[in-house]
Design a protein around this motif. Structure first.
Motif, PDB file in Angstrom:
ATOM      1  N   LYS A 136      -7.600  -0.175  12.280  1.00  0.00           N
ATOM      2  CA  LYS A 136      -7.871   0.543  11.023  1.00  0.00           C
ATOM      3  C   LYS A 136      -9.329   0.358  10.613  1.00  0.00           C
ATOM      4  O   LYS A 136      -9.996   1.326  10.230  1.00  0.00           O
ATOM      5  CB  LYS A 136      -6.955   0.037   9.908  1.00  0.00           C
ATOM      6  CG  LYS A 136      -5.544   0.529   9.999  1.00  0.00           C
ATOM      7  CD  LYS A 136      -4.709  -0.057   8.861  1.00  0.00           C
ATOM      8  CE  LYS A 136      -3.241   0.221   9.073  1.00  0.00           C
ATOM      9  NZ  LYS A 136      -2.415  -0.464   8.053  1.00  0.00           N
ATOM     10  N   ASP A 137      -9.817  -0.869  10.677  1.00  0.00           N
ATOM     11  CA  ASP A 137     -11.212  -1.139  10.333  1.00  0.00           C
ATOM     12  C   ASP A 137     -12.160  -0.420  11.289  1.00  0.00           C
ATOM     13  O   ASP A 137     -13.195   0.107  10.877  1.00  0.00           O
ATOM     14  CB  ASP A 137     -11.492  -2.640  10.348  1.00  0.00           C
ATOM     15  CG  ASP A 137     -10.773  -3.390   9.238  1.00  0.00           C
ATOM     16  OD1 ASP A 137     -10.322  -2.742   8.267  1.00  0.00           O
ATOM     17  OD2 ASP A 137     -10.659  -4.620   9.345  1.00  0.00           O
ATOM     18  N   LYS A 139     -11.598   2.387  12.975  1.00  0.00           N
ATOM     19  CA  LYS A 139     -11.601   3.831  12.672  1.00  0.00           C
ATOM     20  C   LYS A 139     -12.465   4.131  11.458  1.00  0.00           C
ATOM     21  O   LYS A 139     -13.212   5.111  11.453  1.00  0.00           O
ATOM     22  CB  LYS A 139     -10.171   4.321  12.441  1.00  0.00           C
ATOM     23  CG  LYS A 139      -9.373   4.482  13.706  1.00  0.00           C
ATOM     24  CD  LYS A 139      -7.975   4.983  13.404  1.00  0.00           C
ATOM     25  CE  LYS A 139      -7.177   5.151  14.682  1.00  0.00           C
ATOM     26  NZ  LYS A 139      -5.807   5.622  14.422  1.00  0.00           N
ATOM     27  N   LYS A 140     -12.371   3.302  10.428  1.00  0.00           N
ATOM     28  CA  LYS A 140     -13.182   3.513   9.223  1.00  0.00           C
ATOM     29  C   LYS A 140     -14.666   3.473   9.565  1.00  0.00           C
ATOM     30  O   LYS A 140     -15.443   4.317   9.114  1.00  0.00           O
ATOM     31  CB  LYS A 140     -12.880   2.443   8.176  1.00  0.00           C
ATOM     32  CG  LYS A 140     -11.581   2.628   7.453  1.00  0.00           C
ATOM     33  CD  LYS A 140     -11.389   1.499   6.454  1.00  0.00           C
ATOM     34  CE  LYS A 140      -9.978   1.467   5.919  1.00  0.00           C
ATOM     35  NZ  LYS A 140      -9.750   0.283   5.062  1.00  0.00           N
ATOM     36  N   LEU A 141     -15.075   2.484  10.361  1.00  0.00           N
ATOM     37  CA  LEU A 141     -16.490   2.358  10.706  1.00  0.00           C
ATOM     38  C   LEU A 141     -16.957   3.483  11.622  1.00  0.00           C
ATOM     39  O   LEU A 141     -18.072   3.986  11.470  1.00  0.00           O
ATOM     40  CB  LEU A 141     -16.766   0.999  11.340  1.00  0.00           C
ATOM     41  CG  LEU A 141     -16.740  -0.172  10.375  1.00  0.00           C
ATOM     42  CD1 LEU A 141     -16.850  -1.498  11.115  1.00  0.00           C
ATOM     43  CD2 LEU A 141     -17.842  -0.055   9.337  1.00  0.00           C
ATOM     44  N   GLU A 143     -15.709   6.518  11.726  1.00  0.00           N
ATOM     45  CA  GLU A 143     -15.826   7.720  10.889  1.00  0.00           C
ATOM     46  C   GLU A 143     -17.056   7.658   9.996  1.00  0.00           C
ATOM     47  O   GLU A 143     -17.719   8.670   9.772  1.00  0.00           O
ATOM     48  CB  GLU A 143     -14.560   7.874  10.037  1.00  0.00           C
ATOM     49  CG  GLU A 143     -13.351   8.272  10.850  1.00  0.00           C
ATOM     50  CD  GLU A 143     -12.044   8.193  10.072  1.00  0.00           C
ATOM     51  OE1 GLU A 143     -12.078   7.936   8.849  1.00  0.00           O
ATOM     52  OE2 GLU A 143     -10.987   8.377  10.697  1.00  0.00           O
ATOM     53  N   ALA A 144     -17.370   6.489   9.489  1.00  0.00           N
ATOM     54  CA  ALA A 144     -18.529   6.346   8.605  1.00  0.00           C
ATOM     55  C   ALA A 144     -19.842   6.568   9.344  1.00  0.00           C
ATOM     56  O   ALA A 144     -20.809   7.063   8.757  1.00  0.00           O
ATOM     57  CB  ALA A 144     -18.526   4.966   7.954  1.00  0.00           C
TER      58      ALA A 144
END
Length: 149
Positions: A136-137, A139-141, A143-144
């Protein structure tokens, strides 16, 4: 004392497998390019992870996939699969403290219980984090930063 890089490389490998499995054939060469190590290092780790039931590996250039659901794989599972910790002992005690020295003859009694508590605390923390949490972490990074590999 330092845990070897096998642990962090193994986590890196699992995240890469999951991230790229739909777009690339995830081979040891592919994984090695992300980790920036020799593919032999990756092959050895994959064998350890396979033995632990965490990944499945198709020989040759067949690729690799995660064997279990990500929420069922903890950092402790990975640590136990790839770190060569003898008999569950994170801390290696020097072999022959001097029995004639008041410190040497008592050092085990002084440290053994404390070191066991420290190891149990570390293992409890590792057990509380799953690969799904790390994914999850990740994917967030990704995408960012909009980074395409």
């Amino acid at each position: 004392m330092q845990i070897s890089s096998r642990f962090t490389i193994a986590v890196h490998v699992l995240i890469c497998i999951e991230t790229f499995k739909n777009d690339h054939k995830v081979t040891s060469d592919f994984l090695a390019s992300s980790v920036n190590v020799n593919p032999v290092v990756i092959r050895r780790l994959l064998q350890q992870l396979k033995k632990a039931g965490i990944v499945k590996v198709v020989r040759g250039s067949g690729g690799t996939d995660v064997e279990k659901p990500l929420n069922e794989i903890t950092l402790l599972d990975i640590y136990n699969a790839v770190e060569c910790v003898e008999e569950g002992k994170l801390f290696h005690f020097h072999e022959n403290p001097n029995p004639l020295c008041p410190v040497g003859k008592n050092i085990h009694a002084i440290l053994d219980i404390r070191l066991e508590k420290i190891q149990k605390a570390m293992e409890k923390e590792l057990e509380s984090v799953t690969i799904q949490d790390v994914m999850k972490d990740t994917k967030k990074l990704i995408e960012a930063t909009q980074y395409n590999y």
